[in-house]
Enzyme design. Sequence first.
Site, mmCIF file in Angstrom:
data_model
loop_
_atom_site.group_PDB
_atom_site.id
_atom_site.type_symbol
_atom_site.label_atom_id
_atom_site.label_comp_id
_atom_site.label_asym_id
_atom_site.label_seq_id
_atom_site.Cartn_x
_atom_site.Cartn_y
_atom_site.Cartn_z
ATOM 1 C CG ASN A 1 1.971 -0.932 5.883
ATOM 2 O OD1 ASN A 1 2.632 -1.978 5.672
ATOM 3 N ND2 ASN A 1 0.988 -0.553 4.910
ATOM 4 C CG ASN B 1 -0.471 -8.982 -3.333
ATOM 5 O OD1 ASN B 1 -0.114 -7.896 -2.609
ATOM 6 N ND2 ASN B 1 0.011 -10.153 -3.404
ATOM 7 C CB THR C 1 5.361 -0.001 -2.855
ATOM 8 O OG1 THR C 1 4.173 -0.164 -3.510
ATOM 9 C CG2 THR C 1 5.907 -1.005 -1.973
ATOM 10 C CG HIS D 1 3.414 -6.496 12.285
ATOM 11 N ND1 HIS D 1 3.880 -6.764 11.114
ATOM 12 C CD2 HIS D 1 3.022 -7.410 13.060
ATOM 13 C CE1 HIS D 1 3.444 -8.099 10.932
ATOM 14 N NE2 HIS D 1 2.819 -8.397 11.804
ATOM 15 C CB VAL E 1 -0.982 0.054 1.219
ATOM 16 C CG1 VAL E 1 -1.630 1.259 1.484
ATOM 17 C CG2 VAL E 1 -1.958 -1.168 1.032
ATOM 18 N N PRO F 1 10.152 1.002 0.038
ATOM 19 C CG PRO F 1 12.154 0.390 0.344
ATOM 20 C CD PRO F 1 11.321 1.701 0.489
ATOM 21 C CG ASP F 2 7.937 -5.040 -1.200
ATOM 22 O OD1 ASP F 2 9.160 -4.969 -1.476
ATOM 23 O OD2 ASP F 2 7.114 -5.396 -2.181
ATOM 24 C CG PHE F 3 9.281 -5.498 5.039
ATOM 25 C CD1 PHE F 3 10.234 -5.287 5.753
ATOM 26 C CD2 PHE F 3 8.173 -4.919 5.148
ATOM 27 C CE1 PHE F 3 10.185 -4.507 6.917
ATOM 28 C CE2 PHE F 3 8.021 -3.751 5.912
ATOM 29 C CZ PHE F 3 9.110 -3.608 7.198
ATOM 30 N NE ARG F 4 8.770 -11.597 4.294
ATOM 31 C CZ ARG F 4 8.347 -10.961 5.540
ATOM 32 N NH1 ARG F 4 7.683 -9.962 5.225
ATOM 33 N NH2 ARG F 4 8.605 -11.368 6.599
ATOM 34 C CG ASP G 1 3.720 3.381 6.442
ATOM 35 O OD1 ASP G 1 2.523 3.772 7.015
ATOM 36 O OD2 ASP G 1 3.866 2.610 5.322
#
Length: 347
Positions: free
Chosen positions: A107, A227, A28, A126, A26, A33-36, A109
């Site tokens: 997220n 996605n 990027t 998280h 959501v 950047p995303d994680f994976r 952020d």
Amino acid sequence: MENKVRPLVDALKLGKKAVFFLGAGVSTSCGIPDFRSPKTGLYAQLERLKLPYPEAVFDIDYFRESPQAFYTLCEELYPGKFFPSKFHFLLRLFQEKDLLQKVYTQNIDTLEQLAGVDPEKIIAAHGSFADNHCIECQERMAPEVLKAQMSKKSENDGIPTCKKCQGYVKPDIVFFGEGLPVEFFDNWDEDSANVDVAIVAGTSLTVYPFAGLPAECPKSSLRVLINNEIVGDFKLSRRKSDIILKKTCDEIALLLALELGWNDELDTLIEAEKAKFLSKSDISRTTIAALDDSVELTDSGAFVDALESQADGQLDASEKMAKKVAEAIKDTEDEKALEKDFEKLTV
């Protein structure tokens, strides 16, 4: 694609409220950047910082031994540098239309809150940057104090420390080795049996227990996955009524706004919030213009280079990002061309 979203649009027009389940995808388009993702994901890029393993940057035991890695990352990710995406502002419209039940987000952020979503409706599974505590004695540190200590590199290398016990302080982000917030479990206990519409967006659904939430939605729920890939329970136990939208989150935000008749409201909202953001931010206009284009222009390179420059004591992160953008638009003829690039934030 319009036909695919029709059941969702019809449900919303009937007044059914949505529960959102959000991942890094959501954000990027905001320049985060995303994680994976291979090569461009955060973990892949952090390998250049010579961590024992990429996830160590969010490992509580590693943080106790070497907090510098996390605070190098923290300099870049800290709220205030990134403008919310179109999808974030769509959440705001859902709220204003009384169609938003809850937002469960992985997220950290805080962009949902920056877009104007009521904090009471946001469950940060998280954790987030919203508050900070000592990892030893749990003494709270106000965000402004944390930022002030981070900026004083001459004192403890800019690592915030507790005035009570001298332990390290970190934002209330859930690290590996820590438990999820109690409110996550308490809210899901209340919400899980009453989900009419479940919208899962920008997540690989690999980190549990969050990854298991869509599977726990009632059989009567209309589940929607936004996605690039089919993941989690949508892949393992797909339901007949599931809607799969393999587009970017922002593309679907624009489509839904159009189908629901909210497109003008979305444009107006983004324009107004952009003006507020610019008035409060100390980041240059050139840098902010980069946020919408950074992934396209540099394949997340500006973000990665900023991390490396901080680790090597070279350019300031914002100056590095500005330099990248300046190089990308060096052939523009005049200020009007730069203004046109800036307006891409609302396209």
